[in-house]
Design an enzyme around this catalytic site. Sequence first.
Site, PDB file in Angstrom:
ATOM      1  NE  ARG A  89      -1.584  -2.389   2.703  1.00  0.00           N
ATOM      2  CZ  ARG A  89      -1.715  -3.658   2.309  1.00  0.00           C
ATOM      3  NH1 ARG A  89      -2.789  -4.024   1.700  1.00  0.00           N
ATOM      4  NH2 ARG A  89      -0.772  -4.554   2.561  1.00  0.00           N
ATOM      5  CB  THR A  90       3.459   2.582   2.254  1.00  0.00           C
ATOM      6  OG1 THR A  90       2.718   2.069   3.353  1.00  0.00           O
ATOM      7  CG2 THR A  90       3.981   3.959   2.595  1.00  0.00           C
ATOM      8  CE  LYS A 118      28.605  -2.378  -7.820  1.00  0.00           C
ATOM      9  NZ  LYS A 118      28.701  -1.176  -8.643  1.00  0.00           N
ATOM     10  NE  ARG A 139       7.119   0.641   4.612  1.00  0.00           N
ATOM     11  CZ  ARG A 139       5.918   0.081   4.698  1.00  0.00           C
ATOM     12  NH1 ARG A 139       5.762  -1.202   4.493  1.00  0.00           N
ATOM     13  NH2 ARG A 139       4.871   0.831   4.972  1.00  0.00           N
ATOM     14  CG  HIS A 172       3.701   3.812   8.604  1.00  0.00           C
ATOM     15  ND1 HIS A 172       3.840   4.648   7.502  1.00  0.00           N
ATOM     16  CD2 HIS A 172       3.288   2.618   8.113  1.00  0.00           C
ATOM     17  CE1 HIS A 172       3.521   3.963   6.414  1.00  0.00           C
ATOM     18  NE2 HIS A 172       3.195   2.734   6.745  1.00  0.00           N
TER      19      HIS A 172
END
Length: 361
Positions: A89-90, A118, A139, A172
Amino acid sequence: MYRDNPLTNISWHDFQKLTPEQKGPYFLREDRPYHVLTAQQFSRPMLERICDLTTKIRLIGKTKGGIHFLQDLLSEKRAMLYFVQPSTRTFLSFYAACQILGIAPAEVRDTTTSSEVKGESPEDTVRTFSSYFDLIIMRHPVGGFAERIAWLLSNTNRPIPLLNAGSGKDQHPTQALLDIYTLQRSFESHGGIERKRIAFVGDLGRGRTVRSLATLLLLYPGVRQYFVAPKELQIGDDIIAAIEKAGMEYEVCDDFEQVVPEVDAIYMTRIQDEWDASHESRLTDSNRFHFTAKHLAMLKPDAVLLHPLPRRKEIDVEVDSDPRAIYWRQVRNGMWVRAALMLTIFDRGVEIDRYYEDLVS
Ligand code: CP
């Protein structure tokens, strides 16, 4: 470097010592969100403005002319969606919100496809994004990482806004914004959010959506919050301390069926055992915290049932068709709220006001 960026005026060492409330003003520009990192950075007028813009954008987006107008608003901008934790959703609602506003989105969703593999530090990876993009939406599994990057970018010659799309177990904030918008719409015709009784149910200790929404609800006088969970998954002491400091009412309990008939809104959450190395929460008896069809009969006629999703079995699918189950509307609101938020960050809200005035006059 922008002189009006408050994060240039404080060392990382000193910034880390601040409380979430003290950090809030550092994320603003001229009383508007610039970085969006915590729920604590929002004031009630900011929430009202974002909700107002969201409603206007939703209505403007219903016409072809309106869609074209919206798509031109930020067509000079590019956004990086750096999502190194799973999301449906986000991620998609931010992606769709970018498309609505004409922002060109790009994505990194897996560190194994970036030069982090790397040995590049996550800090250097995100700093690289600021060379190509005008906005980073992030996120990340590490709580506080978004704040660190916001400070870091603010102290380079490419400072760009950073949006926290879910960090660790702590915050959030954009989910909380869409939850507030959904609650406001639901209670529009009966007194708004103020003085409502709102219950959080499930895994509250590790639920960042709960922590952010419980914080925003402190801006609504008279709200009484209920935290309904097994003892080992209860809400954190910091949230309780913030409620007590605000002089607001709350109840901590584990009797789900006693709370259901008492409240105006129930916010169900899933058990977040991805955080649980020893899997002890799988041993928790969470079956007592499931909303089934039988609970519909106990729920007030004008109460609402929310869930940030994803769900497992904490709400029976047969509950979905009840008009009080509003979690799918909540999902769609996320796209409009995130569009309103990005317009606010880039200070283009006035153009929405003008277009809307013409539309309704
Ligand atoms: N509510 C929420 O954050 O959902 P996703 O994890 O699917 O983004």
